[in-house]
Design an enzyme around this catalytic site. Structure first.
Site, PDB file in Angstrom:
ATOM      1  N   LYS A  24      22.510  10.267  51.875  1.00  0.00           N
ATOM      2  CA  LYS A  24      22.270  11.562  51.229  1.00  0.00           C
ATOM      3  C   LYS A  24      22.215  11.335  49.725  1.00  0.00           C
ATOM      4  CE  LYS A  24      23.789  16.352  51.027  1.00  0.00           C
ATOM      5  NZ  LYS A  24      23.733  16.434  49.561  1.00  0.00           N
ATOM      6  N   ASP A  26      31.414  23.133  47.499  1.00  0.00           N
ATOM      7  CA  ASP A  26      31.475  23.085  48.969  1.00  0.00           C
ATOM      8  C   ASP A  26      32.694  23.823  49.494  1.00  0.00           C
ATOM      9  OD1 ASP A  26      29.147  21.639  49.227  1.00  0.00           O
ATOM     10  OD2 ASP A  26      30.155  19.698  49.268  1.00  0.00           O
ATOM     11  N   CYS A  41      47.882  41.873  27.953  1.00  0.00           N
ATOM     12  CA  CYS A  41      48.218  43.156  27.327  1.00  0.00           C
ATOM     13  C   CYS A  41      49.677  43.557  27.500  1.00  0.00           C
ATOM     14  CB  CYS A  41      47.314  44.259  27.867  1.00  0.00           C
ATOM     15  SG  CYS A  41      47.663  44.708  29.591  1.00  0.00           S
ATOM     16  N   ASP A  65      30.466  19.146  43.155  1.00  0.00           N
ATOM     17  CA  ASP A  65      29.885  19.507  44.460  1.00  0.00           C
ATOM     18  C   ASP A  65      30.987  19.846  45.448  1.00  0.00           C
ATOM     19  OD1 ASP A  65      27.141  17.098  44.451  1.00  0.00           O
ATOM     20  OD2 ASP A  65      27.412  19.005  43.441  1.00  0.00           O
ATOM     21  N   CYS A  85      51.209  41.549  32.667  1.00  0.00           N
ATOM     22  CA  CYS A  85      49.940  40.919  32.313  1.00  0.00           C
ATOM     23  C   CYS A  85      50.132  40.065  31.062  1.00  0.00           C
ATOM     24  CB  CYS A  85      48.879  41.985  32.060  1.00  0.00           C
ATOM     25  SG  CYS A  85      47.326  41.340  31.387  1.00  0.00           S
TER      26      CYS A  85
END
Length: 705
Positions: free
Chosen positions: A125, A47, A425, A43, A422
């Site tokens: 909550k 958030d 590749c 969470d 990269c």
């Protein structure tokens, strides 16, 4: 971000790109959390992404998209459960991470309502599945999940089996003739441990946490599964409440909670009335210290202004009430070691660094990796390979590397050098001027192609049902699919050669690809192409203006730039995409395959012109000739924007029967008030509505006459 956590100034294109990335991430993780009940991030991580998008939208409103996750609650309807509309929307809550943000919330309330009584009702909550139970004349009628806030899933069959859900309310207490009770379906800590012990004993799958167990149980098609699970419903509020004589009995949130308890509903015993904001802060601190001693899991407290008239006056934003806020507990933190940083390559070639960590338990969850976003963040946090680092799960969900602990360095740590090529590749990597991201320059890079195909089928693309990331990875890695067009050439035999692919699933895939080919909208197709800087809103603009792909491909820079929401850089990106030979070849393949959607009627610039066009409008009271959703649709077709609360910005209030305090406030502000009949008449006075829009508009009027 700089070393103090302050945002570094970014150029518009970079910001728009990041906002699009955040929207895609939030949609994906929202689907995992709300629909599949199999979250991949915490969470707190969610958030953190959400708050970043909120901040960017506040700073750059020109890039806001109507479909942004910040404008909605989140979630979707699952196949197999009947969708059902909420009579009143079930909103999400805005979050406050710490006392200071709660104080900012209080300041906003005072600015909007200077004389507001700052008395709050505070509840824990709870971390469960949001649910609405509906009773008529004291008898249980149905149960609906929150879903996307407007539409949920009918789970009456499973909620009937929950032991503390009453089929009839306390007959000794007067009950409303219609009562919508909202709350959370939870499993207590002790019950969860016992449930997993039983699962283990019979060789079943263990549940990750109580929330997943509760959500999965409620959404079973077979109610006997839910009946065997230790589910509980805990009430925290109400939706629509109608009393026999039309008079309200409950004037405060405290009245609601006491009334629900008297009627027989379970409510959190930790709920309390707070006379002032300082008392809310004290309750937050107290519950934060005691959270692990509670019988159920919580991740914060919810503070609601107690006065219901004040709640109505403050109203709602697009996704949350202005009169309530969730105060989240501080993030769990732990120390671990940064073993390495690996690079992930996305569909646009962006190379994202990911921290590889020695596994550590943070807030009950094992964390072994965390995103570092870009090279600048690595530098800002002063990270070196081998460092001891502080890791946290903000809001108890998403892992984040907070900082290094330089005082624990031994001299064996090594500086991290961002790769110039990269890693997939071997092509050169570049970092554009004013950009934070390094990119692979090879658009045929296997990683880029794979991510492009994943995007093509994703919710942000064609939204092909049931075809997820892992299946696409398997199709690409096996060589069965090289480009998105290959998806529409694949055969059942090709699919049956894949691991864990059965006859039924293969048939479902073929059917899903075929449906996408024939049913995709032009807007979705444009989104799926992955054109840089082109998100949902820009795709909608392009689809409405050009009507088909052939016209769009012929559009020049000047024409594109003249459109709303499209500047020079975005227009240039669109032109560059269609000028690329490989892209044109791919588009020709799509056309040959029959994936070449058109709008039924290009919208052009023809829009309704009515007395309501451009007005901000609000409905209050009971409407007689139409439902509230029909009234909203009619207003929007007439060119009006429907608001959620009375303010000085409102132009028109449509007052039905028993309009309540909104009517008085509107009159005090000098706002125009219309009856339902006057609203229908003004909405009907259209001077220019063309094509399909005219038919839709006319039909909406016929329904209420």
């Amino acid at each position: 971000m700089d070393r103090r956590g302050a945002p570094v100034k970014q150029d518009s294109a970079k910001v728009e790109q990041r906002m699009e990335e955040l929207r895609t991430l939030l949609e994906y993780h929202g689907h995992r959390y709300y629909v599949m009940d199999e979250p991949e991030i915490s969470d707190a991580e969610y958030d953190a992404l959400f708050r970043e998008l909120v901040r960017l939208e506040e700073e750059h409103p020109e890039h806001i998209h109507p479909g942004s996750p910040t404008h909605k609650v989140g979630g979707q309807i699952l196949d197999g459960l009947k969708p059902r509309e909420h009579s009143l929307r079930m909103y999400s809550l805005d979050n406050a991470f710490g006392i200071e943000e709660f104080r900012e919330f209080v300041e906003r309330v005072v600015r909007l309502e200077p004389d507001a009584p700052l008395e709050f009702w505070v509840d824990p909550k709870m971390d469960g599945l949001a649910m609405e139970l509906v009773y008529e004349n004291g008898v249980f009628l149905l149960a609906v999940t929150r879903g996307d806030g407007s539409m949920g899933e009918d789970v009456t069959h499973t909620m009937r089996t929950v032991r503390n859900v009453r089929m009839r309310l306390n007959p000794e207490i007067e009950a409303p003739v219609r009562l919508e009770v909202r709350g959370e379906v939870i499993i207590t800590r002790a019950d969860f441990e016992a449930l997993n012990a039983r699962q283990q004993q019979k060789g079943g799958k263990l549940f990750a946490n109580p929330r997943n167990a509760a959500a999965g149980s409620v959404r079973q098609l077979d109610s006997s599964v839910a009946a065997a699970r230790p589910l509980r419903f805990m009430a925290y509020g109400v939706g629509q409440v109608v009393w026999a004589d039309g008079r309200q009995r409950w004037r405060t949130q405290y009245d609601i909670m006491r009334g629900l308890q008297e009627l027989g509903f379970a409510v959190p015993s930790q709920g309390r009335l707070c006379a002032a904001p300082a008392d809310v802060e004290a309750a937050f601190t107290e519950l934060s210290a005691a959270r692990h001693e509670l019988p159920f899991e919580i991740d914060g407290v919810v503070a609601k202004l107690n006065d219901l008239d004040l709640q109505e006056a403050l109203g709602f934003t697009a996704r949350a009430p202005r009169w309530a806020i969730a105060l989240k507990f501080p993030a769990h933190q732990a120390r671990t070691r940064l073993k390495d940083i690996r690079i992930q390559v996305g569909r646009t070639g962006v190379m994202t660094p990911v921290a590889e960590l020695e596994p550590v338990t943070v807030g009950g969850v094992t964390v072994s990796s965390a995103t570092l976003h870009n090279e600048d963040e690595i530098r800002a946090k002063g990270l070196m390979l081998g460092d001891v680092v502080i890791v946290q799960r903000a809001g108890d969900v998403i892992p984040e590397v907070v900082r290094a602990v330089p005082e624990e360095r031994t001299g064996a740590e090594r500086e991290y050098v961002f790769p110039a090529v990269c890693p997939v590749c071997g092509s050169a990597a570049v970092r554009g001027e004013g950009e934070a991201a390094w990119r692979c320059t090879n658009m045929q890079c296997p990683a880029v192609r794979k991510q492009a195909i994943i995007h093509f089928v994703s919710k942000a693309g064609l939204d092909i049902d049931g075809v997820g990331r892992k299946w696409i990875e398997q199709l690409v890695d096996s060589g069965r699919v090289v480009s998105p067009a290959d998806l529409f050439r694949i055969t059942r035999e090709d699919l049956l050669g894949m691991e864990r692919m059965g006859e039924k699933l293969a048939s479902n895939f073929i059917e899903a690809f075929d449906s996408a080919r024939h049913e995709s909208t032009l807007q979705r197709f444009i989104c799926a192409l992955g054109i840089r800087h082109v998100g949902e809103q820009t795709a909608r603009t392009l689809a409405a203006r050009f009507g088909n792909m052939d016209e769009l491909m012929r559009a020049d820079q000047e024409t594109l730039q003249s459109l709303r929401d499209i500047g020079g850089e975005v227009a240039g990106s669109i032109r560059a995409f269609f000028a690329n030979g490989q892209n044109r070849e791919l588009l020709q393949q799509f056309k040959n395959l029959g994936l070449w959607p058109e709008e039924q009627q290009p919208a052009g610039d023809s829009t309704p012109v009515t007395p309501l066009a451009g007005k901000k409008i609000l409905f209050t009271g009971s409407l007689v000739r139409m439902t509230r959703s029909e009234a909203k649709a009619m207003a929007e077709k007439a060119g009006a924007a429907v608001m959620s609360g009375v303010s000085a910005r409102l132009d028109i209030l449509v007052a039905g029967d028993k309009p309540g305090s909104k009517l008085e406030k509107a009159r005090s502000l000098g706002i125009t008030v219309l009856t339902e009949d006057e609203f229908i008449r003004q909405a009907s006075e259209s001077e220019e509505i063309s094509g399909q829009a005219a038919d839709d508009y006319e039909n909406s009027l016929l329904r209420v006459q």
